[in-house]
Design a protein around this motif. Structure first.
Motif, PDB file in Angstrom:
ATOM      1  N   UNK A  24       0.714  -1.263   0.270  1.00  7.98           N
ATOM      2  CA  UNK A  24       0.120   0.083   0.083  1.00  7.98           C
ATOM      3  C   UNK A  24       0.907   1.295   0.003  1.00  7.98           C
ATOM      4  N   UNK A  25       1.753   1.262   0.856  1.00  9.03           N
ATOM      5  CA  UNK A  25       2.576   2.413   0.877  1.00  9.03           C
ATOM      6  C   UNK A  25       3.566   2.595  -0.188  1.00  9.03           C
ATOM      7  N   UNK A  26       4.156   1.456  -0.827  1.00  7.10           N
ATOM      8  CA  UNK A  26       4.869   1.652  -2.108  1.00  7.10           C
ATOM      9  C   UNK A  26       4.201   2.088  -3.346  1.00  7.10           C
ATOM     10  N   UNK A  27       2.984   1.750  -3.386  1.00  6.18           N
ATOM     11  CA  UNK A  27       1.884   2.098  -4.307  1.00  6.18           C
ATOM     12  C   UNK A  27       1.984   3.558  -4.090  1.00  6.18           C
ATOM     13  N   UNK A  28       1.511   3.931  -2.891  1.00  5.27           N
ATOM     14  CA  UNK A  28       1.040   5.511  -2.960  1.00  5.27           C
ATOM     15  C   UNK A  28       2.385   6.552  -3.192  1.00  5.27           C
ATOM     16  N   UNK A  29       3.643   5.657  -3.082  1.00  4.48           N
ATOM     17  CA  UNK A  29       4.623   6.557  -3.334  1.00  4.48           C
ATOM     18  C   UNK A  29       5.220   6.617  -4.712  1.00  4.48           C
ATOM     19  N   UNK A  30       4.042   5.774  -5.504  1.00  3.60           N
ATOM     20  CA  UNK A  30       4.619   5.794  -6.873  1.00  3.60           C
ATOM     21  C   UNK A  30       5.427   4.757  -7.443  1.00  3.60           C
ATOM     22  N   UNK A  31       5.952   3.572  -6.612  1.00  3.06           N
ATOM     23  CA  UNK A  31       6.580   2.449  -7.241  1.00  3.06           C
ATOM     24  C   UNK A  31       5.838   1.841  -8.140  1.00  3.06           C
ATOM     25  N   UNK A  32       6.438   1.116  -9.001  1.00  2.69           N
ATOM     26  CA  UNK A  32       6.023   0.295  -9.966  1.00  2.69           C
ATOM     27  C   UNK A  32       5.584  -1.246  -9.535  1.00  2.69           C
ATOM     28  N   UNK A  92       6.158  -4.089 -10.427  1.00  2.00           N
ATOM     29  CA  UNK A  92       7.272  -5.172 -10.505  1.00  2.00           C
ATOM     30  C   UNK A  92       8.238  -4.911  -9.309  1.00  2.00           C
ATOM     31  N   UNK A  93       8.633  -3.759  -9.073  1.00  2.00           N
ATOM     32  CA  UNK A  93       9.291  -3.336  -8.177  1.00  2.00           C
ATOM     33  C   UNK A  93       8.776  -3.765  -6.771  1.00  2.00           C
ATOM     34  N   UNK A  94       7.619  -3.390  -6.478  1.00  6.77           N
ATOM     35  CA  UNK A  94       7.008  -3.976  -5.212  1.00  6.77           C
ATOM     36  C   UNK A  94       6.771  -5.536  -5.109  1.00  6.77           C
ATOM     37  N   UNK A  95       6.733  -6.147  -6.266  1.00  2.00           N
ATOM     38  CA  UNK A  95       6.666  -7.576  -6.133  1.00  2.00           C
ATOM     39  C   UNK A  95       8.026  -8.162  -5.630  1.00  2.00           C
ATOM     40  N   UNK A  96       8.998  -7.460  -6.385  1.00  2.00           N
ATOM     41  CA  UNK A  96      10.547  -8.162  -5.838  1.00  2.00           C
ATOM     42  C   UNK A  96      10.499  -7.965  -4.416  1.00  2.00           C
ATOM     43  N   UNK A 139      -0.523 -10.762  -7.651  1.00  2.00           N
ATOM     44  CA  UNK A 139      -0.714 -10.738  -6.523  1.00  2.00           C
ATOM     45  C   UNK A 139      -0.625  -9.565  -5.655  1.00  2.00           C
ATOM     46  N   UNK A 140       0.490  -8.888  -6.022  1.00  2.00           N
ATOM     47  CA  UNK A 140       0.456  -7.536  -5.429  1.00  2.00           C
ATOM     48  C   UNK A 140      -0.566  -6.429  -5.869  1.00  2.00           C
ATOM     49  N   UNK A 141      -0.807  -6.532  -7.308  1.00  2.00           N
ATOM     50  CA  UNK A 141      -1.917  -5.796  -7.779  1.00  2.00           C
ATOM     51  C   UNK A 141      -3.140  -5.931  -7.091  1.00  2.00           C
ATOM     52  N   UNK A 142      -3.598  -7.439  -6.979  1.00  2.00           N
ATOM     53  CA  UNK A 142      -5.049  -7.713  -6.587  1.00  2.00           C
ATOM     54  C   UNK A 142      -5.180  -7.390  -4.967  1.00  2.00           C
ATOM     55  N   UNK A 143      -4.111  -7.350  -4.310  1.00  2.00           N
ATOM     56  CA  UNK A 143      -4.131  -7.056  -3.172  1.00  2.00           C
ATOM     57  C   UNK A 143      -4.252  -5.454  -2.780  1.00  2.00           C
ATOM     58  N   UNK A 144      -3.613  -4.627  -3.613  1.00  3.51           N
ATOM     59  CA  UNK A 144      -3.537  -3.155  -3.531  1.00  3.51           C
ATOM     60  C   UNK A 144      -5.171  -2.943  -3.881  1.00  3.51           C
ATOM     61  N   UNK A 145      -5.614  -3.548  -4.848  1.00 10.63           N
ATOM     62  CA  UNK A 145      -7.166  -3.164  -5.326  1.00 10.63           C
ATOM     63  C   UNK A 145      -7.896  -3.502  -4.340  1.00 10.63           C
ATOM     64  N   UNK A 146      -7.560  -4.530  -3.256  1.00 11.06           N
ATOM     65  CA  UNK A 146      -8.592  -4.739  -1.946  1.00 11.06           C
ATOM     66  C   UNK A 146      -8.597  -3.998  -1.026  1.00 11.06           C
TER      67      UNK A 146
END
Length: 109
Positions: free
Chosen positions: A13-21, A23-27, A35-42
């Motif tokens: 959640x925090x990394x998406x808010x900071x503008x990370x991609x 793929x970077x968050x998944x790594x 999985x990362x995108x699905x959890x962020x949407x939830x």
């Protein structure tokens, strides 16, 4: 489907808010990008990292009207307990189901 810890969900959640991609968050959290995108949407719908969404279970075989009738039968003395209600009124529903529903209404026994 991969289960993520609340800490990893917070990181996503925090990394998406900071503008990370994605793929970077998944790594970072060692998960698949989907999985990362699905959890962020939830998390956008319900931002609780520890929240568990209610999952629909098997539909109840007793509708509100029938539950009200069973409650009245027990209160007026027409039936002694859940097993008696099941025997007299609800032959197609198990006694434990009747007992559980009556207990939820506050009638134990």
């Amino acid at each position: 489907m991969a289960k993520l810890t609340p800490t990893k969900k917070k990181t996503i959640f925090l990394m998406y808010q900071q503008g990370h991609k994605t793929r970077d968050i998944a790594a970072e959290v060692h998960a698949d990008p989907s999985t990362v995108h699905r959890n962020y949407a939830k998390l956008l719908k319900s931002p609780g990292f520890y929240a568990k969404l209610d999952r629909p279970g098997h539909p109840c075989r007793l509708d509100l009207r029938t539950l009200h009738c069973t409650e009245c039968w027990v209160e007026t003395g027409k039936a002694r307990d859940a097993a008696n209600v099941q025997e007299l009124l609800l032959q197609d529903v198990g006694a434990s189901t009747v007992c559980r529903n009556l207990a939820e209404k506050g009638l134990h026994g």
